[in-house]
Write a protein that holds these residues in place. Structure first.
Motif, PDB file in Angstrom:
ATOM      1  N   SER A 125     -17.721 -14.459  -1.129  1.00 27.52           N
ATOM      2  CA  SER A 125     -16.543 -14.668  -0.491  1.00 27.52           C
ATOM      3  C   SER A 125     -15.273 -14.238  -1.579  1.00 27.52           C
ATOM      4  O   SER A 125     -14.294 -13.759  -1.296  1.00 27.52           O
ATOM      5  N   ARG A 126     -15.506 -14.817  -2.821  1.00 27.69           N
ATOM      6  CA  ARG A 126     -14.503 -14.757  -3.695  1.00 27.69           C
ATOM      7  C   ARG A 126     -14.397 -12.977  -4.181  1.00 27.69           C
ATOM      8  O   ARG A 126     -13.336 -12.559  -4.440  1.00 27.69           O
ATOM      9  N   ARG A 127     -15.744 -12.378  -4.084  1.00 29.57           N
ATOM     10  CA  ARG A 127     -15.435 -10.980  -4.628  1.00 29.57           C
ATOM     11  C   ARG A 127     -14.894 -10.147  -3.296  1.00 29.57           C
ATOM     12  O   ARG A 127     -13.923  -9.371  -3.430  1.00 29.57           O
ATOM     13  N   MET A 128     -15.029 -10.643  -2.144  1.00 31.41           N
ATOM     14  CA  MET A 128     -14.377  -9.936  -1.018  1.00 31.41           C
ATOM     15  C   MET A 128     -12.834 -10.306  -1.191  1.00 31.41           C
ATOM     16  O   MET A 128     -11.891  -9.584  -0.672  1.00 31.41           O
ATOM     17  N   GLU A 129     -12.529 -11.471  -1.483  1.00 33.76           N
ATOM     18  CA  GLU A 129     -11.105 -11.954  -1.637  1.00 33.76           C
ATOM     19  C   GLU A 129     -10.515 -11.163  -2.676  1.00 33.76           C
ATOM     20  O   GLU A 129      -9.300 -10.445  -2.519  1.00 33.76           O
ATOM     21  N   SER A 130     -11.304 -10.683  -3.761  1.00 35.02           N
ATOM     22  CA  SER A 130     -10.563 -10.182  -4.948  1.00 35.02           C
ATOM     23  C   SER A 130     -10.292  -8.671  -4.691  1.00 35.02           C
ATOM     24  O   SER A 130      -9.371  -8.021  -4.831  1.00 35.02           O
ATOM     25  N   MET A 131     -11.039  -8.078  -3.839  1.00 36.31           N
ATOM     26  CA  MET A 131     -11.099  -6.882  -3.162  1.00 36.31           C
ATOM     27  C   MET A 131      -9.885  -6.619  -2.203  1.00 36.31           C
ATOM     28  O   MET A 131      -8.972  -5.616  -2.285  1.00 36.31           O
ATOM     29  N   LYS A 132      -9.605  -7.632  -1.553  1.00 35.83           N
ATOM     30  CA  LYS A 132      -8.469  -7.750  -0.636  1.00 35.83           C
ATOM     31  C   LYS A 132      -7.347  -7.994  -1.520  1.00 35.83           C
ATOM     32  O   LYS A 132      -6.007  -7.208  -1.022  1.00 35.83           O
ATOM     33  N   GLU A 133      -7.090  -8.713  -2.662  1.00 36.97           N
ATOM     34  CA  GLU A 133      -6.128  -8.401  -3.348  1.00 36.97           C
ATOM     35  C   GLU A 133      -5.793  -7.004  -3.935  1.00 36.97           C
ATOM     36  O   GLU A 133      -4.618  -6.796  -4.168  1.00 36.97           O
ATOM     37  N   PHE A 134      -6.965  -6.325  -4.537  1.00 41.48           N
ATOM     38  CA  PHE A 134      -6.680  -5.022  -4.972  1.00 41.48           C
ATOM     39  C   PHE A 134      -5.989  -4.152  -3.937  1.00 41.48           C
ATOM     40  O   PHE A 134      -5.339  -3.405  -4.194  1.00 41.48           O
ATOM     41  N   GLN A 135      -6.430  -4.460  -2.503  1.00 45.15           N
ATOM     42  CA  GLN A 135      -6.032  -3.470  -1.581  1.00 45.15           C
ATOM     43  C   GLN A 135      -4.622  -3.737  -1.242  1.00 45.15           C
ATOM     44  O   GLN A 135      -3.633  -2.914  -1.289  1.00 45.15           O
ATOM     45  N   ALA A 136      -4.328  -5.137  -1.199  1.00 47.97           N
ATOM     46  CA  ALA A 136      -2.752  -5.344  -1.293  1.00 47.97           C
ATOM     47  C   ALA A 136      -2.006  -4.855  -2.546  1.00 47.97           C
ATOM     48  O   ALA A 136      -0.751  -4.271  -1.997  1.00 47.97           O
ATOM     49  N   ALA A 137      -2.508  -4.695  -3.473  1.00 46.31           N
ATOM     50  CA  ALA A 137      -1.850  -4.213  -4.548  1.00 46.31           C
ATOM     51  C   ALA A 137      -1.483  -2.795  -4.325  1.00 46.31           C
ATOM     52  O   ALA A 137      -0.452  -2.230  -4.880  1.00 46.31           O
ATOM     53  N   ILE A 138      -2.382  -1.999  -3.993  1.00 50.34           N
ATOM     54  CA  ILE A 138      -2.386  -0.529  -3.677  1.00 50.34           C
ATOM     55  C   ILE A 138      -1.593  -0.361  -2.437  1.00 50.34           C
ATOM     56  O   ILE A 138      -0.401   0.702  -2.801  1.00 50.34           O
ATOM     57  N   GLU A 139      -1.492  -1.162  -1.578  1.00 48.75           N
ATOM     58  CA  GLU A 139      -0.460  -1.054  -0.254  1.00 48.75           C
ATOM     59  C   GLU A 139       0.952  -1.268  -0.913  1.00 48.75           C
ATOM     60  O   GLU A 139       1.671  -0.559  -0.616  1.00 48.75           O
ATOM     61  N   GLY A 140       1.020  -2.344  -1.828  1.00 46.60           N
ATOM     62  CA  GLY A 140       2.396  -2.558  -2.458  1.00 46.60           C
ATOM     63  C   GLY A 140       2.900  -1.519  -3.280  1.00 46.60           C
ATOM     64  O   GLY A 140       4.143  -1.134  -3.085  1.00 46.60           O
ATOM     65  N   ALA A 141       2.123  -0.568  -4.062  1.00 42.82           N
ATOM     66  CA  ALA A 141       2.255   0.514  -4.649  1.00 42.82           C
ATOM     67  C   ALA A 141       2.855   1.679  -3.761  1.00 42.82           C
ATOM     68  O   ALA A 141       3.689   2.269  -4.180  1.00 42.82           O
ATOM     69  N   ILE A 142       2.213   1.810  -2.701  1.00 41.57           N
ATOM     70  CA  ILE A 142       2.466   2.952  -1.733  1.00 41.57           C
ATOM     71  C   ILE A 142       3.835   2.594  -1.077  1.00 41.57           C
ATOM     72  O   ILE A 142       4.555   3.309  -0.799  1.00 41.57           O
ATOM     73  N   VAL A 143       3.963   1.444  -0.541  1.00 42.01           N
ATOM     74  CA  VAL A 143       5.329   0.934  -0.107  1.00 42.01           C
ATOM     75  C   VAL A 143       6.578   1.136  -1.123  1.00 42.01           C
ATOM     76  O   VAL A 143       7.520   1.853  -0.719  1.00 42.01           O
ATOM     77  N   ALA A 144       6.141   0.933  -2.371  1.00 45.51           N
ATOM     78  CA  ALA A 144       7.314   1.257  -3.425  1.00 45.51           C
ATOM     79  C   ALA A 144       7.630   2.742  -3.361  1.00 45.51           C
ATOM     80  O   ALA A 144       8.770   3.101  -3.542  1.00 45.51           O
ATOM     81  N   ARG A 145       6.386   3.449  -3.258  1.00 43.77           N
ATOM     82  CA  ARG A 145       6.587   5.014  -3.435  1.00 43.77           C
ATOM     83  C   ARG A 145       7.502   5.550  -2.289  1.00 43.77           C
ATOM     84  O   ARG A 145       8.246   6.333  -2.439  1.00 43.77           O
ATOM     85  N   PHE A 146       7.186   4.892  -1.016  1.00 43.31           N
ATOM     86  CA  PHE A 146       7.738   5.434  -0.084  1.00 43.31           C
ATOM     87  C   PHE A 146       9.272   5.119   0.061  1.00 43.31           C
ATOM     88  O   PHE A 146      10.253   5.642   0.248  1.00 43.31           O
ATOM     89  N   ALA A 147       9.528   3.773  -0.275  1.00 42.48           N
ATOM     90  CA  ALA A 147      11.041   3.211  -0.654  1.00 42.48           C
ATOM     91  C   ALA A 147      11.602   4.181  -1.767  1.00 42.48           C
ATOM     92  O   ALA A 147      12.722   4.435  -1.512  1.00 42.48           O
ATOM     93  N   ALA A 148      11.055   4.518  -2.795  1.00 40.34           N
ATOM     94  CA  ALA A 148      11.826   5.460  -3.804  1.00 40.34           C
ATOM     95  C   ALA A 148      11.926   6.807  -3.215  1.00 40.34           C
ATOM     96  O   ALA A 148      12.963   7.274  -3.597  1.00 40.34           O
ATOM     97  N   ALA A 149      11.007   7.342  -2.418  1.00 36.94           N
ATOM     98  CA  ALA A 149      11.314   8.835  -1.853  1.00 36.94           C
ATOM     99  C   ALA A 149      12.555   8.655  -0.897  1.00 36.94           C
ATOM    100  O   ALA A 149      13.198   9.587  -0.748  1.00 36.94           O
ATOM    101  N   ALA A 150      12.692   7.350  -0.118  1.00 29.97           N
ATOM    102  CA  ALA A 150      13.958   7.318   0.800  1.00 29.97           C
ATOM    103  C   ALA A 150      15.169   6.760   0.248  1.00 29.97           C
ATOM    104  O   ALA A 150      16.179   6.940   0.789  1.00 29.97           O
ATOM    105  N   ASP A 151      15.110   6.562  -1.158  1.00 28.66           N
ATOM    106  CA  ASP A 151      16.277   6.272  -1.887  1.00 28.66           C
ATOM    107  C   ASP A 151      17.537   7.263  -1.626  1.00 28.66           C
ATOM    108  O   ASP A 151      17.324   8.414  -1.739  1.00 28.66           O
ATOM    109  N   GLY A 152      18.637   6.774  -0.993  1.00 26.31           N
ATOM    110  CA  GLY A 152      19.500   7.522  -0.782  1.00 26.31           C
ATOM    111  C   GLY A 152      19.486   8.488   0.422  1.00 26.31           C
ATOM    112  O   GLY A 152      20.772   9.200   0.670  1.00 26.31           O
TER     113      GLY A 152
END
Length: 213
Positions: A125-152
């Protein structure tokens, strides 16, 4: 591999990290989880307990080993800014390649860890939780990329739509990473995890472009 081989100091560091993980897993397999202690791991790995704690925070960390993490250097900033190629899937592949370079490449660890985790649901369960955290970090980086592309520019999709698409892209990226792990663990000793990850993303790109038949 696309990068140069690590230097002597780095090879020693990786060898010590590998020895600690091997010791922890073999104690668990041979004697059970209750027998796994920092002192016993250190003894078998021929390191001091102080050295152990330079590599892992506790015995559970040594058993679970390393999960990939996003880089905290210019590589991540470049991705968020739209690099290195401007193609989202290709750039995700490059980002995950960078993330996996620090992982220990030892096929024997995979089998032993799976054996231990099957007998220890709480660690699984701890291993699965750590991978969920990694997925969330990737998701956050992509959201930031989308936001940067939409700037202005007019934002017709909004935050919810960006996050929905980012979640899909992050899950696809993790599927490619898992595919690379499977291919690497089944392959011969002359392959590297990074190479398999690059191939998996190349195949994914071919599938998306419908050029793979």
């Amino acid at each position: 591999m696309s990068d140069a081989e690590p230097g002597l100091r780095e090879r020693k560091r990786r060898a010590t990290r590998l020895a600690i993980q091997q010791a922890a897993l073999r104690i668990a397999i041979e004697e059970g989880l209750a027998a796994v202690t920092v002192d016993e791991i250190s003894r078998r790995a021929d390191v001091s307990p102080r050295t152990f704690f330079n590599y892992f925070p506790n015995k559970e960390g040594a058993i679970l080993g390393d999960d990939p993490t996003l880089p905290d250097d210019d590589t991540l900033a470049d991705f968020v800014a739209g690099g290195p190629t401007g193609d989202l899937l290709a750039d995700l592949g490059a980002l995950l390649v960078h993330s996996t370079r620090e992982l220990i490449e030892e096929r024997g660890l995979i089998e032993e860890r799976q054996q231990v985790l099957r007998a220890a649901p709480e660690l699984f369960s701890r291993r699965m939780e750590s991978m969920k955290e990694f997925q969330a970090a990737i998701e956050g980086a992509i959201v930031a990329r989308f936001a940067a592309a939409a700037d202005g520019a007019p934002d017709v999709s909004g935050e919810p739509e960006r996050r929905r698409r980012a979640r899909l892209a992050s899950l696809v990226a993790l599927a490619a990473l898992r595919h690379a792990w499977w291919q690497w663990s089944d392959a011969g000793s002359d392959t590297h995890l990074v190479d398999e990850l690059e191939r998996s993303f190349a195949d994914l790109d071919a599938l998306v472009s419908r050029s793979l038949v």
